[in-house]
Design an enzyme around this catalytic site. Structure first.
Site, PDB file in Angstrom:
ATOM      1  N   LYS A 277       8.759 157.657  20.261  1.00  0.00           N
ATOM      2  CA  LYS A 277       7.926 158.286  18.817  1.00  0.00           C
ATOM      3  C   LYS A 277       8.295 159.195  18.315  1.00  0.00           C
ATOM      4  CE  LYS A 277       4.183 155.142  20.461  1.00  0.00           C
ATOM      5  NZ  LYS A 277       4.690 154.303  21.987  1.00  0.00           N
TER       6      LYS A 277
ATOM      7  N   CYS B 284      -0.237 150.933  25.414  1.00  0.00           N
ATOM      8  CA  CYS B 284       0.392 149.245  25.252  1.00  0.00           C
ATOM      9  C   CYS B 284      -0.618 148.633  25.768  1.00  0.00           C
ATOM     10  CB  CYS B 284       1.661 149.733  25.439  1.00  0.00           C
ATOM     11  SG  CYS B 284       1.922 150.497  28.053  1.00  0.00           S
TER      12      CYS B 284
END
Length: 453
Positions: free
Chosen positions: A270, A380
């Site tokens: 990211k 997640c």
């Protein structure tokens, strides 16, 4: 010649090919099931379990395949073994259970001759003092399993969830019977490999033998070789990142010229996205070793970001950021396709503890952004306690923070994954591309927030 006394030292015979690998597999399976030890750390080439590291690369690959298969299909294997037993194994017969599961995984799902799987399991049982007296049982059960597998395996797969009861119950409560069943079915298949590319996804899809997803990631069903040997790796043209994991950074919108903090940043996928999008990025993580890995990854990609090792709950930047991305530590229940040990190493108590940590991290993240700035929270996990429920409770307690709903047209391909509230929810059952091996996404939750004061 003087004969050696029978009680004297006994010489070891030649090593039996494949036996060390099966012993390692049973030992590591025991660590996962009995001690809730994550599999990845034990199968790390440099820092993994000594019994695993002692094997050659080919046997390491076999051990990994056995373990992933035994965990991915644990319920089915247990059901088929139970049919061959006159009575359940004693609760303390865990060593015997692991030997049987390792062999059954090979017989039912792997390209290993049945005779080899049985013979090695019997030898293993004979050599372990805990299981010596059960070697005949091992032989009989496994040979009967091999004879019956073609008829019984499809029926057992249809009747088994292949997950612990607590996990099935929470999935069903969150998503309903039909959706939960689809998620559990997806967990039986190895996940494809996704790449985030710097430019020209179509060209890289062709070079890597994959396709371009609607969200822009490149997906490959099976890699042609090790990741470092693939075209583009050495040139820093791409990095491996699940298509769902690539979405939270995109929710931040246009970040060109903005000061952005990526919290819990390692291993850096990211961070790389944000730098590539033109942000001035500060990557923060508590782990020095994980930050070193992030720096190595950025160096390969020819990207740069400031890195800070800090306790996130105590981190005090010299100046507030324009935007903050918090991809928080979680139960990882959205990654079961890649990590089938997760349901067997986590518990509902773990989820509750992690949700509490995420809440505290989110509170801190909203204090690191300037008034009017953006916070994207993600993880997640498939569990609403770490996602939807956590967010609702947080917003009800923080009047200065508001949800900034994501609109369907903001990010390419994102519309199917948006909730009515404008948050993001992906699951392994999402993104049907016609084959289980090519479909699906990691389970992710993400929400975009705005600080008003």
């Amino acid at each position: 010649m003087k004969k050696q006394h029978p009680s004297g030292p006994r010489r070891e015979g030649p090593a039996i090919p494949g036996l060390a690998a099966r012993k390692a597999a049973a030992r590591l399976l025991a660590a996962v099931i009995d001690a809730h030890t994550p599999l990845d750390g034990m199968t790390d080439a440099e820092h993994g379990h000594p019994q695993y590291r002692a094997l050659d690369p080919r046997d390491r690959a076999l051990v990994r395949a056995i373990l992933v298969t035994a965990l991915r299909h644990r319920g089915t294997i247990a059901a088929l073994l139970a049919r061959r037993l006159e009575k359940p194994l004693p609760a303390n017969a865990t060593a015997l259970s692991h030997i049987l599961h390792v062999a059954a995984a090979q017989i039912l799902f792997l390209d290993v001759p049945d005779s080899a799987a049985v013979d090695l399991a019997v030898t293993h049982a004979k050599e372990d003092p805990r299981t010596t007296r059960f070697s005949g049982l091992v032989n009989g059960v496994l040979r009967a399993l091999a004879r019956a597998k073609d008829v019984e395996l499809p029926e057992a797969l249809a009747a088994t969830a292949d997950a612990p009861g607590w996990f099935v119950e929470r999935l069903t409560a969150a998503y309903g019977n039909e959706a939960a069943a689809k998620i559990l079915a997806a967990h039986r298949h190895e996940a494809p490999v996704d790449f985030t590319v710097k430019a020209d996804p179509s060209a890289w899809a062709e070079r890597l033998g994959g396709i371009v997803l609607p969200t822009g990631s490149v997906r490959v069903e099976r890699l042609a070789g090790p990741v470092p040997e693939l075209p583009g790796f050495a040139d820093g043209a791409w990095w491996v990142q699940d298509a769902a994991a690539a979405l939270p950074a995109k929710l931040m919108g246009d970040v060109r010229g903005l000061r952005v903090a990526d919290l819990c940043a390692a291993p850096g996928g990211k961070t790389a996205q944000l730098v590539l999008a033109g942000a001035d990025v500060t990557a923060v993580d508590t782990s020095r070793s994980r930050l070193a890995r992030l720096q190595q990854n950025l160096a390969r990609l020819d990207l740069s970001a400031e890195t800070v090792q800090a306790d996130l709950l105590a981190y005090e930047p010299p100046k507030l950021f324009d935007a903050v991305l918090l991809d928080a530590p979680c139960s990882s229940t959205g990654t079961v396709r890649r990590h089938p040990d997760v349901p067997w190493t986590k518990t509902p108590d773990d989820i509750a503890k992690l949700a509490d940590l995420q809440r505290r991290l989110l509170e801190r993240a909203t204090m690191l952004v300037r008034p009017g700035g953006t916070v994207v929270f993600s993880n997640c996990s498939l569990d609403p306690q770490e996602g939807e429920n956590l967010l609702a409770a947080f917003l009800s307690d923080h009047s200065g923070i508001a949800l900034d709903p994501v609109r369907p047209g903001e990010v390419a391909g994102i519309a199917p994954f948006l909730t009515e509230e404008g948050t993001l929810r992906t699951t392994p059952a999402a993104l049907d591309l016609g084959s289980p091996a090519l479909s699906g996404l990691d389970g992710f939750f993400a929400a975009r927030l705005r600080r008003s004061n």
